[in-house]
Design a protein around this motif. Structure first.
Motif, short mmCIF file in Angstrom:
data_model
loop_
_atom_site.label_atom_id
_atom_site.label_comp_id
_atom_site.label_asym_id
_atom_site.label_seq_id
_atom_site.Cartn_x
_atom_site.Cartn_y
_atom_site.Cartn_z
N VAL A 4 0.62 -1.41 -0.20
CA VAL A 4 -0.36 -0.28 0.19
C VAL A 4 0.71 1.42 0.29
O VAL A 4 1.98 1.21 0.46
CB VAL A 4 -0.78 0.05 1.22
N THR A 5 0.54 2.52 -0.61
CA THR A 5 1.09 3.80 -0.57
C THR A 5 0.34 4.82 1.14
O THR A 5 -0.99 4.50 0.74
CB THR A 5 0.92 4.57 -1.51
N ALA A 6 1.57 5.45 1.51
CA ALA A 6 1.12 6.18 2.46
C ALA A 6 0.30 7.26 1.89
O ALA A 6 0.18 7.86 1.20
CB ALA A 6 2.03 6.57 3.31
N PRO A 7 -0.98 7.92 2.25
CA PRO A 7 -1.12 8.97 2.52
C PRO A 7 -0.78 10.15 2.16
O PRO A 7 0.49 9.89 2.89
CB PRO A 7 -2.92 9.12 2.55
N ALA A 8 -0.70 11.77 2.11
CA ALA A 8 -0.01 12.90 1.78
C ALA A 8 -0.43 13.03 3.04
O ALA A 8 -1.05 12.99 4.22
CB ALA A 8 -0.52 13.95 1.27
N SER A 9 0.81 13.74 3.56
CA SER A 9 0.46 14.35 5.29
C SER A 9 -0.68 15.30 5.34
O SER A 9 -0.62 16.65 4.59
CB SER A 9 2.00 14.89 5.09
N LYS A 10 -0.84 14.96 6.36
CA LYS A 10 -2.30 16.13 6.33
C LYS A 10 -1.22 17.27 6.72
O LYS A 10 -1.60 18.44 7.31
CB LYS A 10 -3.04 15.52 7.68
N SER A 11 -0.33 17.26 8.13
CA SER A 11 -0.36 18.14 8.80
C SER A 11 0.82 19.37 7.86
O SER A 11 0.88 20.77 7.92
CB SER A 11 0.96 17.84 9.51
N LEU A 12 1.46 18.62 6.94
CA LEU A 12 2.20 19.77 5.93
C LEU A 12 0.98 20.41 4.95
O LEU A 12 1.43 21.50 4.56
CB LEU A 12 3.44 18.31 5.44
N SER A 13 0.29 19.06 4.23
CA SER A 13 -0.67 20.11 3.53
C SER A 13 -1.59 20.94 3.89
O SER A 13 -1.04 22.62 2.98
CB SER A 13 -1.59 19.02 3.50
N GLU A 34 -6.52 15.31 0.07
CA GLU A 34 -7.68 15.76 -0.33
C GLU A 34 -8.34 15.45 0.89
O GLU A 34 -9.08 14.03 0.76
CB GLU A 34 -7.75 15.12 -1.98
N SER A 35 -8.58 15.88 2.37
CA SER A 35 -9.60 15.68 2.60
C SER A 35 -10.58 16.42 3.79
O SER A 35 -10.44 17.56 3.04
CB SER A 35 -8.61 14.99 4.56
N GLY A 59 -4.30 9.73 -8.23
CA GLY A 59 -5.24 9.78 -6.74
C GLY A 59 -5.88 10.66 -6.52
O GLY A 59 -6.00 11.38 -6.95
N ALA A 60 -7.06 9.57 -5.62
CA ALA A 60 -8.16 9.98 -5.18
C ALA A 60 -8.20 10.79 -3.96
O ALA A 60 -8.87 11.79 -3.76
CB ALA A 60 -9.63 8.96 -5.59
N ALA A 61 -7.68 10.39 -3.04
CA ALA A 61 -7.46 11.33 -2.02
C ALA A 61 -5.74 11.33 -2.04
O ALA A 61 -6.15 13.04 -0.75
CB ALA A 61 -6.83 10.06 -1.14
N SER A 62 -5.88 12.60 -2.83
CA SER A 62 -4.66 13.70 -2.93
C SER A 62 -5.01 14.63 -4.43
O SER A 62 -5.60 14.08 -5.61
CB SER A 62 -2.94 13.15 -3.36
N ALA A 63 -4.45 15.63 -4.22
CA ALA A 63 -4.89 17.03 -4.90
C ALA A 63 -3.48 17.93 -5.74
O ALA A 63 -2.81 17.47 -5.07
CB ALA A 63 -6.35 17.74 -5.18
N ALA A 64 -3.65 18.40 -6.22
CA ALA A 64 -2.61 18.83 -6.99
C ALA A 64 -3.29 20.22 -7.33
O ALA A 64 -4.21 20.67 -7.97
CB ALA A 64 -1.63 18.74 -8.26
#
Length: 462
Positions: A4-13, A34-35, A59-64
């Motif tokens: 599996v791949t880790a999600p993007a960091s919430k704190s840094l986002s 993306e949360s 990825g559906a759970a991250s954004a640019a």
């Protein structure tokens, strides 16, 4: 083996969205979480004058995002304050309260009912000292609040404020993010009795550096000793801070636009790594920086100390294997978000696990000391609530036959409306493939707050 791949960091986002919004010009942000919490932060920054336009991404759970920044946050007139709804996001509330105080105009900061019970008084006191007018609408020391400002005024405090981290490091981080917008340098000296979650301040300093903000970190061995400036990148090596012995001076200056990619989230990955230890299959998680400043990188050390087999590879992956665990004693003040996960792990361990120095967890999305104790009790695990932590009596190796937490067919689990509770309780389903944990949780969708595709990842590792 499950990959599996880790999600993007919430704190840094959160931090990089704020940095890009305060940088005049255009910035590009990639792999942004993306949360629900990030939606609130972006919505408030957009209402204040920035813009976020989507860029192609995977990825559906991250954004640019292509972010067009603003000189400073703009509020409404006194008669019509700008509505700033943080919903249930404590990070949005605390970071943005400070940042908005450095702007112009009137802002109303409010959220969900639980947010109106969470403290913010220490930050408000400092902002008032810096010349900002703030009025509590309901409970003293908690949102909702009305904020009226013409910017921070360091001259009112001689350029220096004292701010504790007994309750939250986000007060300190928020003021550091706001400080560059002031007309003169601001020194933020660490006060209070103890410093919770210092690594999150390190992430804030990383963000400031990446956006071209100049700051100096100073330490001293005791409160009566002279200050010593840390050279170069030495601040990155800090793992804890002592009240009265650390301060950060931020120079006024413009955030610089640029291109940034958010690293993987160790908090979100902790559930996946823990699943490797207590589940039926090894789990390999990729997308994490092993030199990260994130405090929740401690999950690897905790798993190893509890007896888990952990391996890293040359391709950036971390693999955890099913292992016999044993109890340990932990001071978790630098990684409090891991406490619900470690509490469940401890239920599978032989012997007792003691978690200390996290009294402030009672003021999170849920009471994160009482909630794990209440839910683990339903599975046969005895948990003693301490004044600042938990004592979990693991079932692994018990002589009376109950060797792991058991979730009876008729028992449902409460998430306590807390995303970290939902994800940590999911570990209870890994030994029995017949358990559909989503059906056992009262609110499985609460994971949208920080890890929207958690359930898709969970299906990959079951």
């Amino acid at each position: 083996m499950r990959n599996v791949t880790a999600p993007a960091s919430k704190s840094l986002s959160h931090r990089y969205c704020i940095g890009a919004a305060l940088a005049e010009g255009r910035s590009e942000l990639f792999h942004v979480l993306e949360s629900r919490d990030l939606q609130q932060t972006r919505a408030i920054l957009t209402a204040c004058g920035a813009s976020f336009d989507g860029l192609p991404h995977d990825g559906a759970a991250s954004a640019a995002w292509l972010v067009t920044g603003m000189p400073r946050p703009q509020g409404g007139p006194q008669a019509h304050p700008l509505s700033c709804d943080v919903h249930e996001s404590g990070t949005s509330c605390r970071l943005l309260t400070a940042v908005l105080a450095a702007g112009q105009g009137c802002f109303r900061i409010h959220g969900a009912p639980r947010m109106h019970q969470r403290p913010i008084g220490e930050l408000v006191d400092v902002l008032r000292a810096l010349g900002v007018s703030i009025t509590y609408e309901q409970t003293e020391g908690c949102p909702p609040l009305l904020l009226e400002t013409t910017g921070l005024k360091p001259e009112k405090v001689g350029g220096c404020v004292h701010l504790g981290m007994d309750t939250s490091s986000q007060y300190f981080s928020g003021l550091l993010l706001a400080a560059p917008l002031a007309p003169a340098p601001i020194t933020v000296e660490l006060g209070g009795q103890k410093a919770m979650s210092w690594p999150y301040v390190g992430l804030t300093l990383q963000c400031l550096e990446d956006f071209g903000i100049t700051f100096v970190v100073e330490q001293r061995p005791s409160p009566d000793a002279p200050w010593q400036r840390m050279s170069g990148q030495d601040w990155r090596k800090l793992r804890e801070a002592v009240p009265g012995c650390l301060r950060v001076t931020v120079q006024p200056g413009a955030y610089q636009p640029g291109q940034h990619t958010i690293e993987g989230d160790w908090s979100g990955a902790s559930y996946l790594l823990a699943a490797g230890a207590v589940g039926r299959h090894p789990v390999r998680v990729q997308g994490l920086r092993q030199d990260s400043l994130q405090g929740d990188r401690a999950i690897v050390n905790i798993l190893q100390r509890m007896g888990a087999r952990v391996e890293t590879d040359d391709y950036g992956g971390i693999t955890v294997y099913p292992s016999a665990l044993h109890g340990i004693q932990l001071d978790m003040h630098d990684c409090p978000d891991l406490v619900p996960t470690v509490a469940v792990l401890a239920g599978f361990a032989q012997g007792s696990t003691r978690i200390d120095n996290v009294a402030h967890l009672r003021h999170k999305e849920s009471d994160r000391l009482h909630a794990p104790a209440e839910e683990l009790a339903k599975t046969g695990v005895v948990v003693d609530e301490l004044h600042d932590g938990l004592l979990i009596h693991g079932l692994g190796g018990r002589s009376f036959g109950l060797r792991e937490p058991i979730l009876p067919d008729e028992v449902a689990l409460s998430t306590h409306n807390d995303h970290r509770m939902a994800m940590s309780l999911s570990l209870l389903s890994l030994r029995d493939s017949a358990i559909n944990i989503r059906e056992r949780l009262d609110n499985p969708s609460v994971v949208d707050k920080s890890f929207p595709d958690f359930w898709q990842c969970w299906e990959q590792i079951r």
